[in-house]
Design a protein around this motif. Structure first.
Motif, PDB file in Angstrom:
ATOM      1  N   VAL A 109      -1.548   2.956   7.630  1.00  0.00           N
ATOM      2  CA  VAL A 109      -2.271   2.543   6.499  1.00  0.00           C
ATOM      3  C   VAL A 109      -0.979   1.946   5.556  1.00  0.00           C
ATOM      4  CG1 VAL A 109      -3.320   3.275   4.412  1.00  0.00           C
ATOM      5  CG2 VAL A 109      -3.692   4.388   6.642  1.00  0.00           C
ATOM      6  N   ALA A 110      -1.236   0.909   5.026  1.00  0.00           N
ATOM      7  CA  ALA A 110      -0.437   0.103   3.997  1.00  0.00           C
ATOM      8  C   ALA A 110      -0.898  -0.253   2.804  1.00  0.00           C
ATOM      9  CB  ALA A 110       0.385  -1.012   4.704  1.00  0.00           C
ATOM     10  N   ALA A 111      -0.127  -0.038   1.555  1.00  0.00           N
ATOM     11  CA  ALA A 111      -0.606  -0.937   0.742  1.00  0.00           C
ATOM     12  C   ALA A 111       0.016  -2.194   0.505  1.00  0.00           C
ATOM     13  CB  ALA A 111      -0.095  -0.148  -0.575  1.00  0.00           C
ATOM     14  N   PRO A 112      -0.641  -3.233  -0.036  1.00  0.00           N
ATOM     15  CA  PRO A 112      -0.196  -4.511  -0.034  1.00  0.00           C
ATOM     16  C   PRO A 112       1.127  -4.617  -0.797  1.00  0.00           C
ATOM     17  CG  PRO A 112      -2.351  -4.712  -1.015  1.00  0.00           C
ATOM     18  CD  PRO A 112      -1.929  -3.150  -0.903  1.00  0.00           C
ATOM     19  N   GLU A 113       1.530  -3.545  -1.835  1.00  0.00           N
ATOM     20  CA  GLU A 113       2.793  -3.980  -2.430  1.00  0.00           C
ATOM     21  C   GLU A 113       3.821  -3.350  -1.422  1.00  0.00           C
ATOM     22  OE1 GLU A 113       0.085  -2.190  -3.190  1.00  0.00           O
ATOM     23  OE2 GLU A 113      -0.032  -2.016  -5.484  1.00  0.00           O
ATOM     24  N   GLY A 114       3.685  -2.540  -0.565  1.00  0.00           N
ATOM     25  CA  GLY A 114       4.620  -2.339   0.530  1.00  0.00           C
ATOM     26  C   GLY A 114       4.937  -3.244   1.538  1.00  0.00           C
ATOM     27  N   VAL A 115       3.772  -3.817   1.899  1.00  0.00           N
ATOM     28  CA  VAL A 115       3.959  -5.099   3.061  1.00  0.00           C
ATOM     29  C   VAL A 115       4.805  -6.158   2.495  1.00  0.00           C
ATOM     30  CG1 VAL A 115       2.579  -6.669   3.958  1.00  0.00           C
ATOM     31  CG2 VAL A 115       1.836  -4.377   4.075  1.00  0.00           C
ATOM     32  N   GLU A 116       4.326  -6.469   1.160  1.00  0.00           N
ATOM     33  CA  GLU A 116       4.999  -7.666   0.247  1.00  0.00           C
ATOM     34  C   GLU A 116       6.558  -7.041   0.271  1.00  0.00           C
ATOM     35  OE1 GLU A 116       3.556 -10.334   0.036  1.00  0.00           O
ATOM     36  OE2 GLU A 116       5.447 -11.115  -0.484  1.00  0.00           O
ATOM     37  N   GLU A 117       6.949  -5.858   0.094  1.00  0.00           N
ATOM     38  CA  GLU A 117       8.396  -5.548   0.087  1.00  0.00           C
ATOM     39  C   GLU A 117       9.000  -5.649   1.025  1.00  0.00           C
ATOM     40  OE1 GLU A 117       9.180  -4.641  -3.248  1.00  0.00           O
ATOM     41  OE2 GLU A 117      11.274  -4.169  -2.794  1.00  0.00           O
ATOM     42  N   VAL A 118       8.479  -5.085   2.133  1.00  0.00           N
ATOM     43  CA  VAL A 118       9.326  -5.242   3.371  1.00  0.00           C
ATOM     44  C   VAL A 118       9.182  -6.896   3.833  1.00  0.00           C
ATOM     45  CG1 VAL A 118       8.891  -4.691   6.133  1.00  0.00           C
ATOM     46  CG2 VAL A 118       8.364  -3.029   4.241  1.00  0.00           C
ATOM     47  N   ASP A 138      -4.841  -1.528   2.776  1.00  0.00           N
ATOM     48  CA  ASP A 138      -5.767  -0.783   1.791  1.00  0.00           C
ATOM     49  C   ASP A 138      -5.663  -1.569   0.697  1.00  0.00           C
ATOM     50  OD1 ASP A 138      -6.531   1.129   3.442  1.00  0.00           O
ATOM     51  OD2 ASP A 138      -5.945   2.799   2.318  1.00  0.00           O
ATOM     52  N   GLU A 139      -6.121  -0.998  -0.423  1.00  0.00           N
ATOM     53  CA  GLU A 139      -6.238  -1.732  -1.496  1.00  0.00           C
ATOM     54  C   GLU A 139      -5.134  -1.968  -2.597  1.00  0.00           C
ATOM     55  OE1 GLU A 139      -9.678   0.022  -3.667  1.00  0.00           O
ATOM     56  OE2 GLU A 139      -8.917  -0.827  -5.612  1.00  0.00           O
ATOM     57  N   LYS A 140      -4.272  -0.549  -2.877  1.00  0.00           N
ATOM     58  CA  LYS A 140      -3.344  -0.744  -3.802  1.00  0.00           C
ATOM     59  C   LYS A 140      -2.458   0.539  -3.784  1.00  0.00           C
ATOM     60  CE  LYS A 140      -6.425   1.010  -7.567  1.00  0.00           C
ATOM     61  NZ  LYS A 140      -6.898   1.009  -8.813  1.00  0.00           N
ATOM     62  N   LEU A 141      -1.593   0.704  -4.675  1.00  0.00           N
ATOM     63  CA  LEU A 141      -0.903   2.134  -5.000  1.00  0.00           C
ATOM     64  C   LEU A 141      -1.450   2.523  -6.227  1.00  0.00           C
ATOM     65  CD1 LEU A 141       2.881   1.103  -4.192  1.00  0.00           C
ATOM     66  CD2 LEU A 141       1.238   2.602  -2.961  1.00  0.00           C
ATOM     67  N   ASN A 142      -1.657   3.907  -6.319  1.00  0.00           N
ATOM     68  CA  ASN A 142      -1.784   4.297  -7.784  1.00  0.00           C
ATOM     69  C   ASN A 142      -0.581   4.515  -8.642  1.00  0.00           C
ATOM     70  OD1 ASN A 142      -0.922   7.086  -7.074  1.00  0.00           O
ATOM     71  ND2 ASN A 142      -2.915   7.821  -6.625  1.00  0.00           N
ATOM     72  N   GLU A 143      -0.652   5.223  -9.727  1.00  0.00           N
ATOM     73  CA  GLU A 143       0.519   5.273 -10.599  1.00  0.00           C
ATOM     74  C   GLU A 143       1.581   6.455 -10.208  1.00  0.00           C
ATOM     75  OE1 GLU A 143      -2.739   8.076 -11.541  1.00  0.00           O
ATOM     76  OE2 GLU A 143      -2.631   5.916 -11.233  1.00  0.00           O
ATOM     77  N   ILE A 172      -0.911   5.580  -1.773  1.00  0.00           N
ATOM     78  CA  ILE A 172      -1.928   4.424  -1.381  1.00  0.00           C
ATOM     79  C   ILE A 172      -3.429   4.831  -1.651  1.00  0.00           C
ATOM     80  CG2 ILE A 172      -2.766   3.109   0.692  1.00  0.00           C
ATOM     81  CD1 ILE A 172       0.022   3.706   2.113  1.00  0.00           C
ATOM     82  N   VAL A 173      -4.390   3.847  -2.235  1.00  0.00           N
ATOM     83  CA  VAL A 173      -5.564   3.951  -2.551  1.00  0.00           C
ATOM     84  C   VAL A 173      -6.623   2.909  -1.539  1.00  0.00           C
ATOM     85  CG1 VAL A 173      -7.304   3.656  -4.463  1.00  0.00           C
ATOM     86  CG2 VAL A 173      -4.849   4.439  -4.882  1.00  0.00           C
ATOM     87  N   PRO A 174      -7.503   3.344  -0.853  1.00  0.00           N
ATOM     88  CA  PRO A 174      -7.886   4.768  -0.831  1.00  0.00           C
ATOM     89  C   PRO A 174      -7.039   5.845   0.147  1.00  0.00           C
ATOM     90  CG  PRO A 174      -9.117   3.551   0.670  1.00  0.00           C
ATOM     91  CD  PRO A 174      -8.266   2.505  -0.200  1.00  0.00           C
ATOM     92  N   GLY A 175      -6.370   5.133   0.957  1.00  0.00           N
ATOM     93  CA  GLY A 175      -5.289   5.927   1.707  1.00  0.00           C
ATOM     94  C   GLY A 175      -5.597   7.105   2.544  1.00  0.00           C
ATOM     95  N   LEU A 176      -4.778   8.191   2.559  1.00  0.00           N
ATOM     96  CA  LEU A 176      -5.338   9.475   3.351  1.00  0.00           C
ATOM     97  C   LEU A 176      -4.590  10.586   2.660  1.00  0.00           C
ATOM     98  CD1 LEU A 176      -2.649   9.798   5.111  1.00  0.00           C
ATOM     99  CD2 LEU A 176      -3.657   8.315   6.676  1.00  0.00           C
TER     100      LEU A 176
END
Ligand code: PRP
Ligand code: URA
Length: 209
Positions: free
Chosen positions: A161-170, A185-190, A194-198
């Motif tokens: 599972v990935a957050a878009p932020e992580g994919v962009e960073e890599v 997935d949708e996003k990272l929380n504060e 990862i949201v919804p993640g696991l």
């Protein structure tokens, strides 16, 4: 987003749903991660080059195909990446396995490297870095950097599972690295989850908290 492959095979998606569920306990979580790693290994190796060889069957001579090209290496990011190793080795039993040990500092969310042990010939291997979670991307970037520093030339990254932020960073740091996911997935929380993640993959795999 370039270079991202979401492996949407129905079995992968079905099993991932159970991996995500809060009520899935350690034993089932571990087994499901192992199974999904095998299914993802099947998908990720689709483009491996083949070469023709001459063989003799019990009936006749034949031209048949075997894997050609670079040998593979699997590099789990400790600790949660360990949960995907056996599943991959089910399909790629001859692959060598290196380890990169990283943890996320809970305050800064920055990765801290504590262990690296790799096959001696990593520059001649196609490496698959594995980790269930790609959140901020800090751990994956650090692991990939660590491999490149030691001579690795061909690297893929495989996560559940990935957050878009992580994919962009890599992508920013390592545009040459293709990323293979079971879900984007949708996003990272504060807190960097990862949201919804696991949830926390390492804790769920090893029963810690
Ligand atoms: C988790 C996960 C990744 C990292 C992802 O590991 O397994 O390695 O977080 O987060 P990032 O993309 O923001 O770097 P964690 O640091 O919790 O260590 P663990 O595997 O030992 O539980
Ligand atoms: N690491 C995890 O284990 N889970 C997340 O959601 C983010 C980072």
């Amino acid at each position: 987003m370039g270079n991202v492959h979401v492996l949407d095979h129905p079995l992968i998606q079905h099993k991932l749903t159970y991996i995500r569920k809060t009520e899935t306990g350690t034993k089932d979580f571990r087994e499901l991660v192992d199974e999904v790693a095998t299914l993802m290994a099947f998908e990720i190796t689709r483009d491996l080059p083949l070469e023709e060889v001459q063989i003799q069957t019990p009936v006749s001579e034949a031209t048949a195909k075997v894997l050609a090209g670079k040998k593979l290496g699997i590099v789990p990011i400790l600790r949660a990446g360990l949960g995907m190793v056996d599943g991959m080795l089910n399909l790629i039993p001859a692959a060598k396995v290196g380890h990169v040990g990283l943890y996320r500092d809970p305050e800064t969310l920055k990765p801290v490297e504590y262990y690296v042990k790799l096959p001696s010939d990593i520059e001649e291997r196609e490496l698959i870095v594995i980790d269930p979670m790609l959140a901020t991307g800090g751990s994956a970037n650090e692991a990939i950097e660590s491999l490149k520093k030691r001579g690795a030339k061909q690297i893929r990254l495989m996560c559940l599972v990935a957050a878009p932020e992580g994919v962009e960073e890599v992508h920013q740091e390592h545009p040459d690295v293709d990323i293979y996911l079971a879900a984007l997935d949708e996003k990272l929380n504060e807190k960097g989850y990862i949201v919804p993640g696991l949830g926390d993959a390492g804790d769920r795999l090893f029963g810690t908290k």
